[in-house]
Structures are given as C-alpha cells and as structure tokens.
Motif scaffolding. Structure first.
Motif, mmCIF file in Angstrom:
data_model
loop_
_atom_site.group_PDB
_atom_site.id
_atom_site.type_symbol
_atom_site.label_atom_id
_atom_site.label_comp_id
_atom_site.label_asym_id
_atom_site.label_seq_id
_atom_site.Cartn_x
_atom_site.Cartn_y
_atom_site.Cartn_z
ATOM 1 N N GLU A 24 -5.195 -8.224 1.242
ATOM 2 C CA GLU A 24 -4.451 -7.002 1.846
ATOM 3 C C GLU A 24 -5.113 -5.678 1.232
ATOM 4 N N ASP A 80 -10.943 -0.710 5.944
ATOM 5 C CA ASP A 80 -10.389 -0.342 7.236
ATOM 6 C C ASP A 80 -10.969 -1.263 8.283
ATOM 7 N N LYS A 115 -3.741 6.398 1.114
ATOM 8 C CA LYS A 115 -5.244 6.151 0.678
ATOM 9 C C LYS A 115 -5.769 7.438 1.280
ATOM 10 N N ARG A 160 0.651 -1.310 -0.043
ATOM 11 C CA ARG A 160 0.063 -0.026 0.033
ATOM 12 C C ARG A 160 1.117 1.523 0.000
ATOM 13 N N PHE A 198 -7.320 -3.001 3.504
ATOM 14 C CA PHE A 198 -6.945 -1.738 3.700
ATOM 15 C C PHE A 198 -7.998 -0.615 3.146
#
Length: 1002
Positions: free
Chosen positions: A778, A785, A682, A679, A782
């Motif tokens: 994943e 949340d 975001k 990641r 992500f």
C-alpha cells in the motif's frame, strides 16, 4: 587488494567527415585515460572504418575512477602528404558510466567539435568495461610467511623499497607524454610503445607508504572516524548485490555521512554497555548475566550472555522524553540449580548498581573520536559477594552520532526492524523485446484428437507473471502458409536479478492445445543500447508432450533493451528519466538534499490499549531509484524525525515525492496483529520550480482523500535544497529530449507503454515487499500513483477546469478586443488605432515589438513569483466539489463491488456526462465539415458564391495595396458602435449556412 583494468574496444565509426581532399579519410584513434595513451591502427580511405581493437588501461586509483575521463580523439592520417594529422572529432566519457565486465554493450557516441569552427560529423562505436583481477600470489612471500611472523613488525616496515617493488623504478624511465605526441605526427610505421604514465617520484622512493585516501564528496565523509569500516561495508554490499556499484555507494554514503545542516540537532543520551567481570573465579558457563538501564520511567535490559561473552550494546535515550536526572545501570546474574528432588530452580540476583548524574555526563559531537569505555565498580552489592565491575561509556550526543543507526532508540521502540530507518533501492528494470518471426516443421495433429483442417496458431511469451500473445494466423496446405510468419514484437519488463527463463510457446486457438514450447535463459540474452546494434535472431526447438520430444522449431529475436527508460511511476510525476544502460547515463548536474524535520497536529488513526488514540508515524521519500524511510516515532502526535537525505540529480524537470504513513506493521501488544500502514498524506515538489543553492523550509498540510471526503491529517515540516555545480549543464538539460533516444526512434504505443508501466509498478512493489523490513504494498502503490488510470469524476472535473483555465487567457483577450471594438474605454481604442497605423506603415517592427513586450511583461512578473515550492493543491484537485457517491465510486475497485442499483445510478450519471461531451464533439466536427463544404460543392449555390468572392477578392488585392487593405480592415473592425448593427455579420451568416454531415448520421 585487487587490480582493476579498464577494457576499451574501439569497434568502428560511421559517416566521418572527409578530410584528405579526395572525399575520404584515413582514420585512427588516440585514447587517453589516467595519464596513459594508446593508439589504434590506421584504416586507409574509409569513411566508415572498422578497427575492432581492444585496449587495456591500468586503473591506478580505484576509488577515484568515477572522476576520471576517458578521451578519444579521431584523426585523419596524412602521412603520404607529409602534413600534420587533421582532427576528425573527439569523445569524452566519464568514469562513473563504466560498467562492470559482463554488462558491456556497443554504444555509439557522436563525435564532438574541438572548437566552434571545427567541421565534424559522424559517430564512433565503443565497448567499455572494467575488470577486477586478484593479484597473483608471490611464491617467495608464501615461503617467508612463517619467518615474517616471528620477526617484529618494525623490521618488516624498514625493508628497503628496492626489494619490494623493483618495477616501480622502471616506470620513471619510460617516455613522457610529450614524446608520444611527437610520434603521432610521424608515419604509421613509427608506432609507439603502450606504456603507462610514469609513477611519481615519491611513490618510487617510499613504496611502503600507504596511498592517499580517495577524494571525498563533503566534509562529513572526510571527518568520519571509521573510514575503513565504511569501505568494507561498501565492498560487501557490492559483492552481494546485483545493483550498480555507484548506486550502492551512493545510498550508503548519503545515509551515513549527511551534514545535518537542514535539520535540528536532537540531543540523545548514549549508553554503551560493553561487558562485566567478577573476581569470583568459580563462575561457570551456566550463569547468565545481563545489565539493566533505568532512567525515570524508561527501563531496558541488554541481551543475556555468559561471563565470557560481552554485550557490546549501545542505547540512545531521547533527552527531551526523559523524566529523571540520573541514570542507573545494574547488573544481574541468573543461575540454574538442581534441587534434591531433581527439579531445576532458577535464582536471580542483583550484583550491584552504578549511577550517573546527567548534568555531569560529557558531550560529544562528531567528528570527535568515540568515547572510550571505562571500568566502573558496582555499588550496593550483596554481602559476601565478590566485587563486580562493568565496562561502559556514557555521553550526550545527537542523531549525527555514527552509533545512532545501530543503537537501541527510545523514541522508535528500540531495535524493532519495522521501526528503523532504512534506504531501499528499486530493482534495475529492462525492457525485454521478443520478436516472433516464424515457425517451421510444426508437428500438428499428432495427438489422439483429429487434426483441424485450418488451425489458427499464435505465439505466447511468458516472463514470470507477465504474459503476452501475438495475433492469430491460419495455417494452410501451401508451402508458405504451412510455416506461419508473424514478425511481431512482444515487450516485457525484466528486473535484475532476472527471472530464470523466458517461456515461448506455440498454441492452437482452434482446439486450445499447446503445439510446443521453448525456454530461453534470460541471463544469456544479449543487451543492446540503441537501434544501431543489430538484433540477433536464433532458432529454438519446440518441445511437445512426452510423446513428441520434437514439435518443430521457432525463429525469434530476443534482446534486453538498455536504451529505454522503464517508467515505474506516472509519467507526469516521474523522478528519473535515465536510460537503463549505464553507458548512456550522463553525469549528475546537481544534488538534492531533503531534511525531514517533523510533523505537527497529527490525528490519531488507531487505539492503544483500547482506551486512547495514537499514531506511530514515519515518512517515505522517493526520488529516482532510491527510497528512504525514516524511523517510526511511536505514540506521538508531534513527532520530530530530523533526518537528512541526499540524492544525485540528473534532470531538473523531475519530481520528489514524500509520503507520511502510520506504521501498522509494528505490533503494539502481544495480541495485536500487524495490519496495513495507513496513509496520512503526500506531497510532491518539482525540482524545476526551485532556485538553486537555496534552502526552502516550511510546513505543508497533509491532506488525504477518504471515501467520506478530504481530511487534513496534520502538517509536515521539511527543508529542501537543490544544489547545482554547473549552470551550463543545468541550462543544457532544457535543450535535451525528456526521454532517451530510443523512445523517439522506436517509440512504444500509448496503450503498450501504459501496460508496461503497470507491470513495472507490480515488479517494484513485489521486490520492495520482500525487503527486510518490508516496504508495504500500500505504501509503494500510494507513492507511485498506481491508480491514476482509473476513472474518477473528481479527476475529470479537475482536468476540465484546467482546460478552462488555459482557455480563459484566450477568452480574456477576446473580451479585451471586444471592449476595443465597442469603445468601452475610448483612449485605449484610440491608442490601438495608432498602434495599428504604426504596424501597417512599419511592418518590420512587428516581431521586435512583440518580443520586447513579452520581455517586459514576463520580467515584471518576476516579483510575484512563488516564494515557496507548491505541493498538493486541494482546490485544484476538486476535493470539495464532489459528493460522497462520487468519492465512493473513485475508491471502488475494478471490477465494481457495489450493488447493482448503485452501479446503475453511476452508469446513468456517466451517460449524461458523456452525452454532453458527445454533443460538444459533434459541434467541433461540424465546423470542420463546413470549411470543407466550401470546396466540395455539396451546396452548389454556397460554393458558387464563394468562387465568385474569391475571383473578386483577387482583383481587389491586385489593385489595392495590402497595407491599405490591412489598415482599412482594422479601422472597420474597430468602428464605433453607432456604425454597428445588432445582428450577426454577413460572413458569419454565410458560414453557419454551410451544410455539415450531421444530417447523415443515423
């Protein structure tokens, strides 16, 4: 082509308004749809009529059914008095909420007023669904098929319309709608015929003319060069999908028909290689041909095919990444020969090359028609070889080209599935309610082990990996206790397509044995939309082991709840609040368009060839059940996606989530194994903070939280537009509840709701992980949340400072009042005295003055509003105020995987923090106990003083006018500091001396 019928069942009505002058009503319903009208029978003198009538309507245009309105008008029949029927209410239902046959459920709609002065109440229960029926085959047409095949097509088209559809002429002779309205006013005996609306004259005159195209949502769909292929793909997707048809059509249309007005047009060089041919007639099937495209350092080959099979492949080269001005297309053949020593030898030869200068390549931009491929003769062919031609087309286009999605793309690794742009849909989630009532005839203690005297039984329900249990109950010897009763609800999350069975088992907690079990087919469970529908209960036989085929029976009620919204993301960032049942969904109030333009200054997250860092980034956007994933741009720190997506908006108070990831599943080399996606950051955008019909374009920082601290991974550039078609619907949304009705009528507990939300997250994660290409676990976690429930010192500090920030407004007001009392600014204090005098003498001006001040203050602050949508705030998140150990604690799993010493240190720190919170809670509780001590005579002297003060106060308030008292108290409160003392006031001293209960705690 199938015929579609709309099936409407008018079930009943409740609590109608009496309109006959005798406290009752004789109700009937008139139903209108697509120019057709039907009427039910009249139920005499009943405010809760029961019709149970089924009505059929013919859907003339299947494509436009979503825009049609089904209208029901309820009237009171006054045939006995000879008066006109009186209005009892109406209901309008949009065609987009019609479910397919098999998914219908009884839904109660509140009756609406026809005008402001109408006196309407009550609700009506309806079942709606549509059925697609295949038209019956014409035997005469079957016999004439061979003859029709021999005749020219033109002769078939010139067939007179009278021979094709003779029934169409009779439609025009039927009664118009106006005559039907006149018949409504007559008695019930004069019932009209159920006839469809008259067909247009043009349809009767020219039935061979194809019907007009269905209405389109925007110009991009209307200008699509292949509408037939789009319709066929949508029908195929609906046929093989368990999702709603409108959801499938939404994703496909939005993915392929975007206007691309929020992103930049990216130039691409398109090459379509169709096939090749040679003049050599001796070519056998063992010869394999393939084409090779070369432009600068870029080189790619087509698939290998025999001479009789075409390639028909499209290649898209990013023009900005090209380092040459010429394109070369070469054709190769590969032959297998058997040598004299019986060995297989493979020979490969180039049959020629054709070159193109990029400056001479034509440009094409949709809605231009596709460029037709042409034959080109290959040059530089080997000597004494036959002439070879290749059919291909070369043009310059953009990412808006309809062939872009299926083409080989140079910037995303070609045709690798893991790097392609995709649209995903979350599964449709239901709450499955299992009500365990009681058991009977349980066969206890029939096994080899001795029977327990008073066994403790409980019921366990299992749906896939979800498992819930009831409380335990003791079975005694009496007749009532031998048939234990629970009356408990077990709620599961079920996703379409459903798990095959719901397993219900009765277990004995005293010896750990299973008494028996029963299986319920989930597909056979009834669906209900609200609490008005009764929950049916059934008896199921319990099956034991091989020696006990019958172990008793269990009485349960089971249903699929469609009136709830199944939360699969954190409640404070939810993107969809619609109920599961399609019948309860309201029309969309707007459209959300997101243009994912690009990213800048991305940091490398992995190494390529073991020498340099690289990043293969892509973007995932999630709103409602629709997930979009851009293509992966390989090996670039400043990627440009320029992809645009669209969502329907049903509630403005929802959140759009966008995440950026590095593609770890894409294999860079042959020896590299796919890993998890990394990641990169975001951001969230709340739609209620956006102005309607305005484009927000800007760059936002990508900040990711790592165990060693927060790190900026780059910036993402996006464009967002929230378009609203109706301001009335948008403003009306603010007056409706946030969640569907069932959440307030039969609410779920906070702990139960949180558990169901995590189960829904797991289901969505598992389903998206099984897609092709898969959306990694994943990535989904992500975006949803999934870790918001875990303990985090950073989040606790953030929430604490949010509370402090909210209370700071009250603290500011208190400081301002203190400055007034201390005469820090005398003119302001004098003005407050004058204001107090005006309020006391004119109390009717208090509320108007407050409202006027609020209007002026808020209106003046409009100039300082946020001009750009606010996303993730690192300062509010407290990412810089926590240490490494606190961050490591946040990333620690559950249970903890750290060493005992680290866990002990963190536990001691948490105890210290909890101790301060414990002291604060004790102080708050003491204030309430002191108030209670005024009246419970725990301190007789203090309570006696309070009683005497109350008596004297009653005499003072009786003699002194309230205005005089209020004015005197205000002046005394704002008295000059020279008249004030340094010690606390008498009331404060008296209140602090009251006894709390803290001295009674051990």
């Amino acid at each position: 082509m199938s015929n579609r019928k709309l099936m409407v069942e008018i079930c009943n009505a409740k609590n109608l308004m009496p309109k006959d002058g005798q406290g009752t009503a004789s109700a009937y319903v008139i139903v209108d749809f697509d120019g057709q009208r039907r009427r039910t029978k009249t139920i005499s003198r009943d405010l809760n009529p029961q019709w149970d009538e089924k009505i059929e309507f013919l859907v003339h245009d299947v494509a436009s059914m979503a825009t049609e309105i089904l209208e029901l008008n309820v009237y009171n029949d006054n045939k006995k008095t000879g008066k006109r029927s009186t209005f009892l209410g109406k209901v309008k239902i949009t065609g987009s909420t019609f479910p397919q046959s098999g998914s219908e459920a009884l839904v109660y709609y509140p009756l609406e007023k026809r005008s402001v002065f109408s006196q309407i109440k009550g609700e009506i229960g309806i079942k709606i669904c549509y059925v697609d029926e295949e038209p019956p085959a014409d035997p005469a047409a079957e016999e004439k098929k061979p003859e029709a095949a021999e005749t020219p097509t033109a002769e078939t088209e010139e067939k007179p319309p009278e021979e094709k559809k003779p029934e169409e002429e009779t439609k025009a002779e039927e009664k118009p709608a106006e005559e039907e309205k006149k018949e409504e006013k007559t008695t019930e005996d004069q019932k009209k015929e159920d006839a469809p609306a008259p067909a247009p004259a043009a349809e009767a005159a020219a039935p061979a003319t194809p019907p007009p195209p269905p209405p389109v949502e925007n110009a991009a769909i209307a200008q699509s060069p292949k509408p037939k292929q789009v319709d066929e793909s949508l029908q195929l997707a609906r046929k093989h999908s368990n999702l709603d048809p409108d959801v499938v059509s939404l994703s496909n249309h939005h993915r392929g028909s975007s206007a691309f007005d929020l992103v930049d047009r990216m130039p691409f060089l398109y090459v379509r290689v169709v096939k090749a041919k040679r003049e050599d007639k001796e070519t056998d099937d063992s010869t394999i041909y393939y084409a090779k495209l070369a432009i600068g350092t870029h080189s790619i080959t087509t698939k290998e095919q025999s001479a009789t099979k075409p390639w028909d492949q499209v290649f898209a080269f990013d023009k900005e990444g090209l380092n040459s001005t010429s394109l070369e297309v070469s054709v190769f053949d590969r032959k297998k020969k058997v040598t004299e020593d019986n060995k297989e030898e493979v020979t490969e030869a180039c049959l020629g090359t054709v070159s193109f200068e990029l400056t001479e390549v034509p440009k094409r931009v949709p809605p231009d028609s596709p460029l037709a491929p042409q034959w080109y003769t290959l040059e530089n062919s080997p000597e004494n070889s036959p002439v070879t031609d290749v059919m291909l087309a070369v043009w310059l286009g953009t990412q808006a080209d309809e062939t872009f999605q299926e083409a080989w793309q140079s910037d995303s690794g070609g045709l690798i599935p893991e790097t392609r742009a995709k649209v995903y849909l979350s599964p449709k989630l239901w709450y499955l309610r299992l009500t365990v009532i009681q058991t009977q005839d349980l066969q206890l203690g029939s096994g080899p082990e001795p029977r327990v005297k008073n066994p403790e039984l409980f019921v366990k329900g299992q749906l896939g990996p979800q498992l819930f249990k009831t409380n335990r109950t003791t079975v005694g010897s009496s007749s009532t206790s031998s048939n234990p009763t629970w009356n408990e609800d077990l709620v599961f999350v079920a996703a379409e397509p459903f798990e095959p069975f719901l397993v219900i088992s009765v277990e004995d907690a005293s010896n750990g044995q299973t008494v028996g079990h029963a299986k319920v087919q989930v597909a056979s469970i009834d669906k209900r939309t609200d609490d008005r529908s009764t929950l049916g209960s059934r008896w199921f036989n319990l099956v034991g082991d091989e020696s006990r085929p019958y172990a008793g029976r269990i009485h349960v009620g089971v249903c699929l709840e469609g009136g709830y919204h199944v939360l699969d993301e954190a409640a404070h960032v939810t993107s969809d609040v619609r109920p599961t049942a399609k019948q309860l969904s309201k029309p969309a109030i707007g459209v959300l368009e997101v243009g994912i333009r690009g990213a800048t200054n991305l940091l490398p997250v992995k190494t390529k060839d073991g020498t340099r860092g690289t990043t293969d980034s892509y973007v995932v956007a999630k709103y409602g059940p629709k997930w979009v994933r851009t293509r992966t741009i390989l090996d670039r720190f400043n990627p440009r996606w320029n992809e645009q997506y669209t969502w329907d908006v049903y509630d403005p108070c929802t959140v759009l989530t966008i995440g950026v990831f590095d593609n770890g599943r894409y294999r860079i080399g042959e020896d590299d194994k796919p890993s998890k996606d990394v990641r990169l950051g975001k951001l969230r955008i709340r739609l209620s903070t956006l102005d309607t019909n305005r484009v927000y374009m800007g760059s936002y920082s990508l900040i990711v939280l790592l165990p060693n601290g927060a790190k900026k991974m780059g910036e993402i550039e996006i464009a967002v537009r929230f378009s609203c078609s109706s301001w009335i619907s948008l403003l009306q949304a603010y007056s409706t509840p946030m969640l569907p009705r069932m959440h307030y009528v039969h609410p779920l507990g906070p702990i139960q709701q949180d558990m169901l939300r995590h189960n829904a997250m797991k289901i969505v994660t598992a389903r998206l992980g099984r897609s092709e290409p898969a959306l990694g676990q994943e990535v989904v976690q992500f975006m949803l949340d999934s870790d918001t429930h875990t303990w985090s010192m950073r989040r606790s500090k953030s929430n604490w400072f949010r509370i402090i920030n909210g209370l700071s407004k009250a603290a500011t007001l208190a400081r301002w009042l203190d400055s007034i009392c201390t005469w820090a600014h005398p003119p302001t204090t004098v003005l407050v005295h004058v204001l107090l005098l005006a309020i006391v003498l004119c109390p009717h001006l208090i509320l108007p003055t407050i409202c006027l001040y609020a209007f002026l203050i808020v209106a003046l602050r409009y100039r300082y509003r946020m001009q750009a949508p606010v996303t993730m705030d690192p300062r509010l998140s407290q990412v810089d105020s926590v240490g490494p150990d606190e961050l490591d604690e946040e990333f620690d799993g559950f249970p903890s995987s750290r060493t005992p010493d680290q866990v002990r240190i963190r536990y001691d720190r948490l105890r210290a923090l909890a101790g301060r919170a414990q002291t604060l809670l004790g102080d708050v509780a003491a204030q309430g106990e002191r108030l209670e001590a005024l009246c419970n005579w725990r301190d007789p002297r203090a309570t006696g003083i309070f009683v005497v003060i109350c008596l004297l106060a009653s005499l003072v308030f009786y003699i002194v006018p309230f205005k005089a008292f209020l004015l005197g108290w205000g002046f005394f409160y704002m008295r000059h500091p020279r008249f004030r003392g340094d010690m606390p006031s008498l009331p404060v001293n008296f209140f602090r001396r009251l006894p709390p209960l803290s001295d009674q705690i051990l």
